[in-house]
Design an enzyme around this catalytic site. Structure first.
Site, PDB file in Angstrom:
ATOM      1  N   GLY A 176      24.405 -22.712 -27.372  1.00 48.87           N
ATOM      2  CA  GLY A 176      25.398 -22.870 -27.552  1.00 48.87           C
ATOM      3  C   GLY A 176      25.842 -23.483 -28.850  1.00 48.87           C
TER       4      GLY A 176
ATOM      5  CG  HIS B   4      28.763 -20.943 -24.278  1.00 50.41           C
ATOM      6  ND1 HIS B   4      28.514 -23.120 -24.484  1.00 50.41           N
ATOM      7  CD2 HIS B   4      27.169 -21.637 -23.791  1.00 50.41           C
ATOM      8  CE1 HIS B   4      27.566 -23.556 -23.977  1.00 50.41           C
ATOM      9  NE2 HIS B   4      26.618 -22.799 -23.843  1.00 50.41           N
ATOM     10  CG  ASP B   5      31.964 -23.799 -26.364  1.00 53.62           C
ATOM     11  OD1 ASP B   5      33.026 -23.826 -26.666  1.00 53.62           O
ATOM     12  OD2 ASP B   5      30.865 -23.655 -25.529  1.00 53.62           O
TER      13      ASP B   5
END
Length: 263
Positions: A143, A125-126
């Site tokens: 992440g 994520h991200d």
């Protein structure tokens, strides 16, 4: 089915609300979620799952068994709306996983253009991945990792949360980095992820001439070989940057470090 309709295998599931360009191909037993947009020329192989919100550009190839746009693997995630955006011309191999962003991380994961992600690559994520990168088998990004253009990551290598990997860097097999990797830098094939010089061969292949490479080597020696404190090294790099745009890029990268610089 008309000639202009998407070429979708009868066992595939395309949820209502998904938007596919007319010539998109979808393989057997693949699921395309409701809030997914896929651009022209893209081929989705068998047994893939693509969940939304996800935007995928043109001429991408998902070979098979890829899990794209899934929920972030973050305990803080509470089903808020976040997204994944993938550019054009990427090749996504078997069992690759790319997760959507989180609210706390900006809400978006991005992948640029013309990247190769080989089997079992994981982009958490991200993360923000540039263009023209090669991620070998089992590359793992935690992440919030940022990866510049033309980065090569060898098999079983990875990066800790919030690390940045600068453009044209090269991570050797099994290298695990827990700090920012400056542009042009080679990281050794060991669990400590130590700098091992510059990626001169890669730079030659991309058209860097001898003068540019010499300037980058000089900057690397200033940063890593001369034994200078970081503050003093940055002063010397600033002087060199006046004569080299590449060194300026290197210095700018260092100045914006959030994690410790890999040294």
């Amino acid at each position: 089915m008309t000639d202009n309709a998407p070429r979708i295998h009868p066992t595939a599931v395309i949820e209502e609300g998904a938007r596919l360009a007319d010539d998109v191909q979808v393989g057997a037993f693949t699921l395309i979620g409701a809030d997914v947009e896929i651009g022209a020329g893209t081929v989705i192989g068998p047994h893939c799952s693509i969940h939304g919100p996800t935007r995928i550009g043109r001429n991408n190839r998902f070979i098979g068994h890829a899990a794209i746009g899934g929920e972030p693997q973050d305990k803080k995630y509470r089903a808020e709306r976040t997204e994944l955006v993938i550019g054009d011309g990427n090749v996504i191999r078997e069992f690759v996983t790319i997760n959507r962003g989180t609210e706390g991380g900006g809400g978006i994961t991005t992948v640029g253009d013309d990247n190769w992600m080989l089997a079992y690559t994981h982009v958490a994520h991200d993360c923000h991945v540039g263009s023209h990168c090669v991620f070998s088998n089992n590359t793992t990004l935690a992440g919030h990792v940022s990866v510049g253009d033309y980065v090569i990551i060898s098999g079983f290598a990875g990066a800790h949360q919030f690390c940045r990997i600068g453009a044209h860097a090269f991570l050797g097999m099994g290298a695990l980095t827990n700090g920012d990797v400056p542009p042009f830098t080679m990281v050794g094939s060991d669990s400590l992820g130590r700098p091992r010089g510059i990626n001169s061969e890669g730079l030659k292949r991309r058209g860097f001439d001898a003068e540019r490479i010499a300037s980058i080597k000089r900057a690397y020696r200033t940063l890593y070989v001369a034994g200078l404190p970081l503050a003093e090294a940055k002063v010397q790099l600033a002087e060199q940057a006046a004569h080299s745009a590449d060194v300026k890029d290197l210095l700018d990268f260092i100045e914006h470090a959030e994690r410790p610089l890999l040294r």
